[in-house]
Design an enzyme around this catalytic site. Structure first.
Site, PDB file in Angstrom:
ATOM      1  N   LYS A  53      -2.988  -2.534   7.337  1.00  0.00           N
ATOM      2  CA  LYS A  53      -3.398  -3.936   7.353  1.00  0.00           C
ATOM      3  C   LYS A  53      -2.507  -4.739   6.418  1.00  0.00           C
ATOM      4  O   LYS A  53      -1.849  -4.194   5.555  1.00  0.00           O
ATOM      5  CB  LYS A  53      -4.848  -4.075   6.912  1.00  0.00           C
ATOM      6  N   TYR A 104       0.804   0.003  14.953  1.00  0.00           N
ATOM      7  CA  TYR A 104      -0.070  -0.061  13.793  1.00  0.00           C
ATOM      8  C   TYR A 104       0.559   0.635  12.595  1.00  0.00           C
ATOM      9  O   TYR A 104       0.948   1.783  12.671  1.00  0.00           O
ATOM     10  CB  TYR A 104      -1.421   0.609  14.102  1.00  0.00           C
ATOM     11  N   ASP A 115       0.876  -1.176   0.000  1.00  0.00           N
ATOM     12  CA  ASP A 115       0.000   0.000   0.000  1.00  0.00           C
ATOM     13  C   ASP A 115       0.911   1.223   0.000  1.00  0.00           C
ATOM     14  O   ASP A 115       1.623   1.483   0.972  1.00  0.00           O
ATOM     15  CB  ASP A 115      -0.884  -0.036   1.262  1.00  0.00           C
TER      16      ASP A 115
END
Ligand code: F6R
Ligand code: MG
Ligand code: MG
Length: 379
Positions: free
Chosen positions: A230, A227, A13
């Site tokens: 994903k 984080y 990403d």
């Protein structure tokens, strides 16, 4: 005899358009242009699902080849520049380091690679998913290679009847273990039924010893210790002639299973099979999506893709996924729609806890109770 070919699918990403929903066409063009200049590849395709760019590459250098990984890394760097110029959302988010160290594994991008001797005819499917985690492949890989109710070939094809060997990774302890099916089916299920921790990494034919499937296993949130997005995994499946037929490999997705991911990586939702033109999550940043790109290999050339989930035969699965999504959304912030505390990628718990810590009082034994409660109890 066919020649040895490596199929490498490397994804990242590099910035969302708009938000976390899709990839801007200029990033795809940039990746195409960069790969076209490379002398290393036999062939390539650039695709995307949601905000993830997939580089599908064939070559002769085996898995974990530093030059191929470096090529992918450089493509992602070039794309990052464009993403920054367009101020795309989270530009460069999956490149966790400034310097390339020989292998993209552990550096952010996801990787699924396999090397094999190209058969007389070599049908393969590249599955790619957005807004979910690598364990999302456990259910469909199990169905394809171990469930006779999904794959009739396990029962009536002499080249499949012996079964398959499954390699499973423990993503927490960084260990691997193998299972021979069908004999160890129940043992396998003890592990892969927990897809947040145990992931099917690869599957081998017991008849030929050949690799049949491989998935990407990175868990970015665990790797980075914080984080960072994903994992949005990919998976390669070889088909036909002693392996699942194309239709047997697609069949598990007709019944959308529940996966972890979706909004803020903190929810359970149905994995919706979609055509390439529908691969941009919208509702509540989802629902999680999967595409299936079919190719015939011809001396390593990629003949395709065939957009399998664009077919009307998966309309019902999409409808079912939307119904499941509707129901789960009605639960809002409650489990099991929202993931258990330890699995969420976002949390405000430490701050809220710190604010309220002096308001927590012991319950249970009489001497611990507050005076007001004692009075009530005395009545
Ligand atoms: C899930 C995902 C999105 C984001 C959400 C919030 O994998 O990518 O659902 O988590 O859009 O994003 P931020 O925190 O960047 O505003
Ligand atoms: Mg994103
Ligand atoms: Mg994504």
């Amino acid at each position: 005899m066919g020649e040895r070919i490596t199929l490498s699918v490397i994804k990242a990403d590099i910035g969302g358009y708009v938000g976390h929903s899709s990839v801007h066409p200029r990033l795809l063009e940039t990746a195409e242009r960069y790969l076209a200049e490379s002398k290393l590849l036999i062939d390539y395709r650039v695709a995307h699902v949601g905000d993830d760019i997939d580089l599908i590459m064939t070559h002769k250098y085996g898995v974990d080849c530093p030059e191929i990984h470096h090529l992918a890394w450089n493509v992602f760097l070039q794309c990052t520049e464009v993403a920054r110029e367009l101020k795309l959302y989270g530009a460069g988010q999956d490149l966790l380091s400034d310097a390339f160290s020989g292998n993209v594994k552990g550096m952010g991008p996801g990787v699924a690679e396999m090397e094999f001797e190209e058969r007389k005819s070599e049908p393969i499917i590249v599955f790619a998913a957005d807004k979910t985690e690598p364990g999302a492949w456990n259910f469909p890989l199990y169905k394809m290679f171990a469930d006779p109710f999904n794959t009739i070939g396990l029962v009536i094809d002499p080249k499949m009847h012996q079964g398959f060997r499954f390699e499973v990774y423990d993503l927490v302890k960084n260990e691997r273990v193998e299972f021979s099916l069908p004999e160890e089916l129940y043992d396998l299920l003890v592990f892969i039924g927990a897809p947040g921790r145990y992931c099917i990494k690869s599957v081998y034919s017991k008849t030929t010893g050949e690799i049949a499937a491989v998935s990407s296993t990175q868990r970015l949130n665990l790797m980075a210790g914080r984080y960072v997005g994903k994992d949005d995994p990919v998976c390669i499946v070889r088909c036909q002639s002693g392996l699942p037929a194309v239709g047997e490999a697609l069949e598990p997705f007709a019944n959308p299973h529940l996966v972890a991911g979706w909004m803020r990586g903190s929810h359970i939702g149905p994995l919706m099979p979609v055509g390439l033109d529908q691969a941009a999550p919208t509702r509540f940043d989802g629902p999680p999506r999967v595409v299936a790109m079919g190719f015939q290999l011809a001396g390593g050339r990629l003949v395709g893709p065939q957009d399998f989930f664009g077919d009307v035969a998966f309309d019902k699965a999409r409808q079912t996924a939307n119904e499941i999504a509707n129901y789960l959304r009605s639960l809002g912030p409650f489990e099991p729609h929202r993931l258990p505390l330890e699995d969420m990628e976002y949390t405000t718990m430490p701050e809220v806890m710190a604010k309220l810590k002096n308001r927590f009082v012991k319950v249970g034994r009489q001497e611990d109770l507050e005076p007001a409660t004692e009075e009530l109890g005395a009545k």
